[in-house]
Design a protein around this motif. Structure first.
Motif, PDB file in Angstrom:
ATOM      1  N   MET A 129       0.841  -1.192   0.000  1.00  0.00           N
ATOM      2  CA  MET A 129       0.000   0.000   0.000  1.00  0.00           C
ATOM      3  C   MET A 129       0.877   1.243   0.000  1.00  0.00           C
ATOM      4  SD  MET A 129      -3.088  -1.112  -0.024  1.00  0.00           S
ATOM      5  CE  MET A 129      -3.994  -2.622   0.305  1.00  0.00           C
ATOM      6  N   ASP A 130       0.547   2.204  -0.844  1.00  0.00           N
ATOM      7  CA  ASP A 130       1.284   3.463  -0.927  1.00  0.00           C
ATOM      8  C   ASP A 130       0.321   4.632  -0.888  1.00  0.00           C
ATOM      9  OD1 ASP A 130       4.094   2.716  -1.271  1.00  0.00           O
ATOM     10  OD2 ASP A 130       3.399   1.778  -3.122  1.00  0.00           O
ATOM     11  N   GLY A 131       0.765   5.712  -0.331  1.00  0.00           N
ATOM     12  CA  GLY A 131      -0.030   6.927  -0.236  1.00  0.00           C
ATOM     13  C   GLY A 131       0.759   7.925   0.592  1.00  0.00           C
ATOM     14  N   ILE A 132       0.035   8.776   1.294  1.00  0.00           N
ATOM     15  CA  ILE A 132       0.669   9.758   2.172  1.00  0.00           C
ATOM     16  C   ILE A 132       0.325   9.381   3.604  1.00  0.00           C
ATOM     17  CG2 ILE A 132       0.816  12.187   2.807  1.00  0.00           C
ATOM     18  CD1 ILE A 132      -0.003  12.849  -0.084  1.00  0.00           C
ATOM     19  N   ALA A 133       1.354   9.283   4.436  1.00  0.00           N
ATOM     20  CA  ALA A 133       1.145   8.909   5.834  1.00  0.00           C
ATOM     21  C   ALA A 133       0.512  10.064   6.606  1.00  0.00           C
ATOM     22  CB  ALA A 133       2.475   8.518   6.474  1.00  0.00           C
ATOM     23  N   ASP A 134      -0.299   9.712   7.591  1.00  0.00           N
ATOM     24  CA  ASP A 134      -0.862  10.684   8.517  1.00  0.00           C
ATOM     25  C   ASP A 134       0.296  11.351   9.266  1.00  0.00           C
ATOM     26  OD1 ASP A 134      -3.486  11.481  10.143  1.00  0.00           O
ATOM     27  OD2 ASP A 134      -1.880  11.053  11.590  1.00  0.00           O
ATOM     28  N   ALA A 135       0.203  12.657   9.486  1.00  0.00           N
ATOM     29  CA  ALA A 135       1.298  13.404  10.110  1.00  0.00           C
ATOM     30  C   ALA A 135       1.553  12.979  11.560  1.00  0.00           C
ATOM     31  CB  ALA A 135       1.002  14.904  10.049  1.00  0.00           C
ATOM     32  N   SER A 136       0.532  12.498  12.255  1.00  0.00           N
ATOM     33  CA  SER A 136       0.692  12.139  13.665  1.00  0.00           C
ATOM     34  C   SER A 136       0.894  10.654  13.908  1.00  0.00           C
ATOM     35  CB  SER A 136      -0.532  12.604  14.459  1.00  0.00           C
ATOM     36  OG  SER A 136      -0.669  13.998  14.356  1.00  0.00           O
ATOM     37  N   ASN A 137       0.535   9.826  12.939  1.00  0.00           N
ATOM     38  CA  ASN A 137       0.650   8.374  13.106  1.00  0.00           C
ATOM     39  C   ASN A 137       0.980   7.779  11.742  1.00  0.00           C
ATOM     40  OD1 ASN A 137       0.264   5.608  13.325  1.00  0.00           O
ATOM     41  ND2 ASN A 137      -1.476   5.803  14.716  1.00  0.00           N
ATOM     42  N   ASN A 138       2.255   7.429  11.524  1.00  0.00           N
ATOM     43  CA  ASN A 138       2.672   6.986  10.192  1.00  0.00           C
ATOM     44  C   ASN A 138       2.205   5.579   9.831  1.00  0.00           C
ATOM     45  OD1 ASN A 138       4.420   5.434  11.687  1.00  0.00           O
ATOM     46  ND2 ASN A 138       6.282   6.388  10.897  1.00  0.00           N
ATOM     47  N   SER A 139       1.450   4.913  10.695  1.00  0.00           N
ATOM     48  CA  SER A 139       0.849   3.640  10.303  1.00  0.00           C
ATOM     49  C   SER A 139      -0.537   3.857   9.687  1.00  0.00           C
ATOM     50  CB  SER A 139       0.773   2.671  11.490  1.00  0.00           C
ATOM     51  OG  SER A 139      -0.106   3.162  12.466  1.00  0.00           O
ATOM     52  N   ILE A 172      -2.083  -4.344  10.360  1.00  0.00           N
ATOM     53  CA  ILE A 172      -2.228  -3.039   9.720  1.00  0.00           C
ATOM     54  C   ILE A 172      -1.153  -2.886   8.647  1.00  0.00           C
ATOM     55  CG2 ILE A 172      -0.787  -1.782  11.362  1.00  0.00           C
ATOM     56  CD1 ILE A 172      -2.933   0.486  11.167  1.00  0.00           C
ATOM     57  N   LEU A 173      -1.564  -2.343   7.498  1.00  0.00           N
ATOM     58  CA  LEU A 173      -0.638  -2.112   6.383  1.00  0.00           C
ATOM     59  C   LEU A 173      -0.309  -0.628   6.340  1.00  0.00           C
ATOM     60  CD1 LEU A 173      -2.260  -4.329   3.626  1.00  0.00           C
ATOM     61  CD2 LEU A 173      -0.285  -4.822   5.048  1.00  0.00           C
ATOM     62  N   SER A 174       0.807  -0.271   6.917  1.00  0.00           N
ATOM     63  CA  SER A 174       1.210   1.129   6.887  1.00  0.00           C
ATOM     64  C   SER A 174       1.879   1.439   5.557  1.00  0.00           C
ATOM     65  CB  SER A 174       2.137   1.432   8.072  1.00  0.00           C
ATOM     66  OG  SER A 174       3.233   0.567   8.070  1.00  0.00           O
ATOM     67  N   LEU A 175       2.224   2.684   5.399  1.00  0.00           N
ATOM     68  CA  LEU A 175       2.818   3.173   4.159  1.00  0.00           C
ATOM     69  C   LEU A 175       3.990   2.311   3.718  1.00  0.00           C
ATOM     70  CD1 LEU A 175       2.882   5.527   2.079  1.00  0.00           C
ATOM     71  CD2 LEU A 175       4.487   6.646   3.592  1.00  0.00           C
ATOM     72  N   ALA A 176       3.925   1.825   2.495  1.00  0.00           N
ATOM     73  CA  ALA A 176       4.976   1.040   1.833  1.00  0.00           C
ATOM     74  C   ALA A 176       5.236  -0.327   2.471  1.00  0.00           C
ATOM     75  CB  ALA A 176       6.272   1.828   1.737  1.00  0.00           C
ATOM     76  N   SER A 177       4.412  -0.746   3.404  1.00  0.00           N
ATOM     77  CA  SER A 177       4.595  -2.091   3.950  1.00  0.00           C
ATOM     78  C   SER A 177       3.851  -3.085   3.059  1.00  0.00           C
ATOM     79  CB  SER A 177       4.076  -2.177   5.389  1.00  0.00           C
ATOM     80  OG  SER A 177       2.668  -2.036   5.424  1.00  0.00           O
ATOM     81  N   THR A 178       4.193  -4.353   3.185  1.00  0.00           N
ATOM     82  CA  THR A 178       3.528  -5.366   2.381  1.00  0.00           C
ATOM     83  C   THR A 178       2.692  -6.270   3.271  1.00  0.00           C
ATOM     84  OG1 THR A 178       5.461  -6.802   2.494  1.00  0.00           O
ATOM     85  CG2 THR A 178       5.271  -5.397   0.564  1.00  0.00           C
ATOM     86  N   SER A 179       1.651  -6.780   2.681  1.00  0.00           N
ATOM     87  CA  SER A 179       0.730  -7.667   3.397  1.00  0.00           C
ATOM     88  C   SER A 179       1.356  -9.029   3.622  1.00  0.00           C
ATOM     89  CB  SER A 179      -0.552  -7.840   2.579  1.00  0.00           C
ATOM     90  OG  SER A 179      -0.274  -8.606   1.415  1.00  0.00           O
ATOM     91  N   ALA A 180       0.677  -9.806   4.419  1.00  0.00           N
ATOM     92  CA  ALA A 180       0.999 -11.226   4.509  1.00  0.00           C
ATOM     93  C   ALA A 180       0.736 -11.816   3.124  1.00  0.00           C
ATOM     94  CB  ALA A 180       0.113 -11.898   5.549  1.00  0.00           C
TER      95      ALA A 180
END
Length: 172
Positions: free
Chosen positions: A89-99, A124-132
Protein backbone atom coordinates in the motif's frame (compact mmCIF):
# COMPACT_ATOMS: atom_id res chain seq x y z
CA UNK A 1 25.61 -21.38 -75.73
CA UNK A 2 27.80 -18.29 -75.46
CA UNK A 3 25.07 -16.27 -77.19
CA UNK A 4 22.48 -17.42 -74.60
CA UNK A 5 24.77 -16.52 -71.67
CA UNK A 6 25.60 -13.18 -73.22
CA UNK A 7 21.88 -12.49 -73.87
CA UNK A 8 20.99 -13.28 -70.25
CA UNK A 9 23.80 -11.02 -69.09
CA UNK A 10 22.50 -8.14 -71.22
CA UNK A 11 18.94 -8.71 -69.89
CA UNK A 12 20.23 -8.58 -66.34
CA UNK A 13 22.03 -5.28 -66.99
CA UNK A 14 19.13 -3.67 -68.91
CA UNK A 15 16.35 -4.61 -66.50
CA UNK A 16 18.41 -4.29 -63.31
CA UNK A 17 18.17 -7.93 -62.32
CA UNK A 18 20.87 -9.08 -59.96
CA UNK A 19 21.67 -12.27 -61.81
CA UNK A 20 25.28 -12.73 -60.88
CA UNK A 21 25.25 -12.13 -57.11
CA UNK A 22 23.05 -13.47 -54.35
CA UNK A 23 20.80 -11.04 -52.48
CA UNK A 24 21.19 -10.58 -48.72
CA UNK A 25 18.06 -10.20 -46.58
CA UNK A 26 17.42 -9.99 -42.86
CA UNK A 27 15.01 -11.73 -40.56
CA UNK A 28 14.21 -9.75 -37.41
CA UNK A 29 12.69 -11.70 -34.56
CA UNK A 30 10.82 -9.79 -31.87
CA UNK A 31 8.74 -10.63 -28.84
CA UNK A 32 8.58 -10.36 -25.08
CA UNK A 33 9.43 -12.85 -22.37
CA UNK A 34 7.59 -12.19 -19.12
CA UNK A 35 6.58 -13.74 -15.85
CA UNK A 36 2.97 -14.79 -16.11
CA UNK A 37 0.87 -13.00 -13.52
CA UNK A 38 -2.75 -12.46 -12.68
CA UNK A 39 -4.89 -9.77 -14.26
CA UNK A 40 -6.53 -7.21 -11.96
CA UNK A 41 -10.28 -7.29 -12.54
CA UNK A 42 -11.60 -3.94 -13.87
CA UNK A 43 -13.80 -3.64 -10.76
CA UNK A 44 -10.61 -3.58 -8.67
CA UNK A 45 -8.72 -0.90 -10.56
CA UNK A 46 -10.41 1.95 -8.65
CA UNK A 47 -12.01 0.47 -5.54
CA UNK A 48 -14.67 2.56 -3.80
CA UNK A 49 -14.79 1.89 -0.04
CA UNK A 50 -17.82 3.54 1.58
CA UNK A 51 -16.71 4.23 5.12
CA UNK A 52 -20.12 5.60 6.10
CA UNK A 53 -20.92 8.55 8.37
CA UNK A 54 -19.52 8.76 11.87
CA UNK A 55 -20.09 11.22 14.70
CA UNK A 56 -17.04 13.01 16.11
CA UNK A 57 -18.51 12.14 19.53
CA UNK A 58 -17.60 8.49 19.04
CA UNK A 59 -14.01 9.50 18.18
CA UNK A 60 -12.99 11.21 21.44
CA UNK A 61 -9.59 9.73 22.26
CA UNK A 62 -6.40 8.99 20.36
CA UNK A 63 -6.67 5.42 19.08
CA UNK A 64 -10.48 5.37 18.99
CA UNK A 65 -11.71 3.86 15.73
CA UNK A 66 -14.76 3.14 13.65
CA UNK A 67 -15.91 -0.36 12.73
CA UNK A 68 -13.80 -1.83 9.92
CA UNK A 69 -15.31 -1.85 6.42
CA UNK A 70 -14.42 -4.83 4.22
CA UNK A 71 -13.25 -4.51 0.64
CA UNK A 72 -11.42 -6.78 -1.78
CA UNK A 73 -9.14 -6.90 -4.79
CA UNK A 74 -10.24 -9.41 -7.45
CA UNK A 75 -7.62 -11.10 -9.60
CA UNK A 76 -8.46 -12.97 -12.81
CA UNK A 77 -6.69 -15.57 -14.91
CA UNK A 78 -3.93 -16.39 -12.42
CA UNK A 79 -1.56 -18.98 -13.89
CA UNK A 80 -0.73 -22.09 -11.90
CA UNK A 81 2.89 -20.91 -11.72
CA UNK A 82 1.93 -17.90 -9.57
CA UNK A 83 1.53 -19.30 -6.06
CA UNK A 84 1.07 -16.22 -3.90
CA UNK A 85 0.93 -12.46 -3.86
CA UNK A 86 1.67 -9.74 -1.36
CA UNK A 87 0.09 -6.32 -1.58
CA UNK A 88 2.00 -3.10 -0.93
CA UNK A 89 0.00 0.00 0.00
CA UNK A 90 1.28 3.46 -0.93
CA UNK A 91 -0.03 6.93 -0.24
CA UNK A 92 0.67 9.76 2.17
CA UNK A 93 1.15 8.91 5.83
CA UNK A 94 -0.86 10.68 8.52
CA UNK A 95 1.30 13.40 10.11
CA UNK A 96 0.69 12.14 13.66
CA UNK A 97 0.65 8.37 13.11
CA UNK A 98 2.67 6.99 10.19
CA UNK A 99 0.85 3.64 10.30
CA UNK A 100 -2.26 5.47 9.07
CA UNK A 101 -2.95 7.04 5.68
CA UNK A 102 -3.65 10.77 5.62
CA UNK A 103 -7.10 12.14 4.89
CA UNK A 104 -6.95 13.96 1.54
CA UNK A 105 -6.24 17.66 2.03
CA UNK A 106 -9.31 19.24 0.43
CA UNK A 107 -11.65 22.05 1.44
CA UNK A 108 -13.82 21.01 4.39
CA UNK A 109 -11.80 17.88 5.15
CA UNK A 110 -12.00 16.25 8.57
CA UNK A 111 -8.95 16.48 10.81
CA UNK A 112 -7.57 14.37 13.64
CA UNK A 113 -8.16 11.02 11.95
CA UNK A 114 -6.38 8.78 9.49
CA UNK A 115 -7.28 5.60 7.64
CA UNK A 116 -5.99 2.21 8.73
CA UNK A 117 -5.92 -0.67 6.23
CA UNK A 118 -5.71 -4.28 7.41
CA UNK A 119 -4.75 -7.42 5.51
CA UNK A 120 -6.42 -10.81 5.82
CA UNK A 121 -4.49 -11.58 9.03
CA UNK A 122 -5.69 -8.35 10.66
CA UNK A 123 -2.24 -6.74 10.48
CA UNK A 124 -2.23 -3.04 9.72
CA UNK A 125 -0.64 -2.11 6.38
CA UNK A 126 1.21 1.13 6.89
CA UNK A 127 2.82 3.17 4.16
CA UNK A 128 4.98 1.04 1.83
CA UNK A 129 4.60 -2.09 3.95
CA UNK A 130 3.53 -5.37 2.38
CA UNK A 131 0.73 -7.67 3.40
CA UNK A 132 1.00 -11.23 4.51
CA UNK A 133 1.11 -13.53 1.48
CA UNK A 134 -2.23 -14.37 -0.10
CA UNK A 135 -2.22 -17.91 -1.49
CA UNK A 136 -3.35 -18.00 -5.10
CA UNK A 137 -4.90 -20.79 -7.09
CA UNK A 138 -5.11 -21.08 -10.86
CA UNK A 139 -7.96 -18.92 -12.18
CA UNK A 140 -9.74 -16.22 -10.18
CA UNK A 141 -8.83 -15.08 -6.67
CA UNK A 142 -10.16 -12.54 -4.16
CA UNK A 143 -7.84 -10.75 -1.74
CA UNK A 144 -9.71 -9.48 1.33
CA UNK A 145 -8.92 -6.31 3.29
CA UNK A 146 -10.58 -3.93 5.73
CA UNK A 147 -10.30 -0.22 6.47
CA UNK A 148 -11.41 2.10 9.26
CA UNK A 149 -10.88 5.58 10.64
CA UNK A 150 -8.56 5.92 13.63
CA UNK A 151 -8.06 9.02 15.77
CA UNK A 152 -4.47 10.21 15.40
CA UNK A 153 -4.60 13.62 17.08
CA UNK A 154 -7.08 15.74 19.01
CA UNK A 155 -9.37 17.43 18.46
CA UNK A 156 -11.21 15.56 15.74
CA UNK A 157 -13.12 17.94 13.48
CA UNK A 158 -15.97 17.09 11.17
CA UNK A 159 -15.69 17.17 7.39
CA UNK A 160 -14.99 15.10 4.32
CA UNK A 161 -12.88 12.07 5.25
CA UNK A 162 -11.63 10.72 1.91
CA UNK A 163 -8.20 9.15 1.52
CA UNK A 164 -6.27 7.93 -1.51
CA UNK A 165 -4.24 4.74 -1.30
CA UNK A 166 -2.52 3.00 -4.22
CA UNK A 167 -1.66 -0.68 -4.22
CA UNK A 168 0.99 -2.77 -5.93
CA UNK A 169 0.83 -6.54 -6.33
CA UNK A 170 4.04 -8.46 -5.70
CA UNK A 171 3.79 -12.00 -7.10
CA UNK A 172 5.76 -14.91 -5.73
Amino acid sequence: MHKLTFSLFILCIVFGFNCLAGQNSTIKVSGVVYVAACRVDPSSVDIPVDMGKHSIYQLKNIGDSTEPVSFSITLRDCPETTHSARVKMDGIADASNNSLFRIDNVADSATGIGVAIYDVTGAILSLASTSAPYNLRKGDNTLSFAANYVVSTLPVTNGVADATVDFTLIYQ
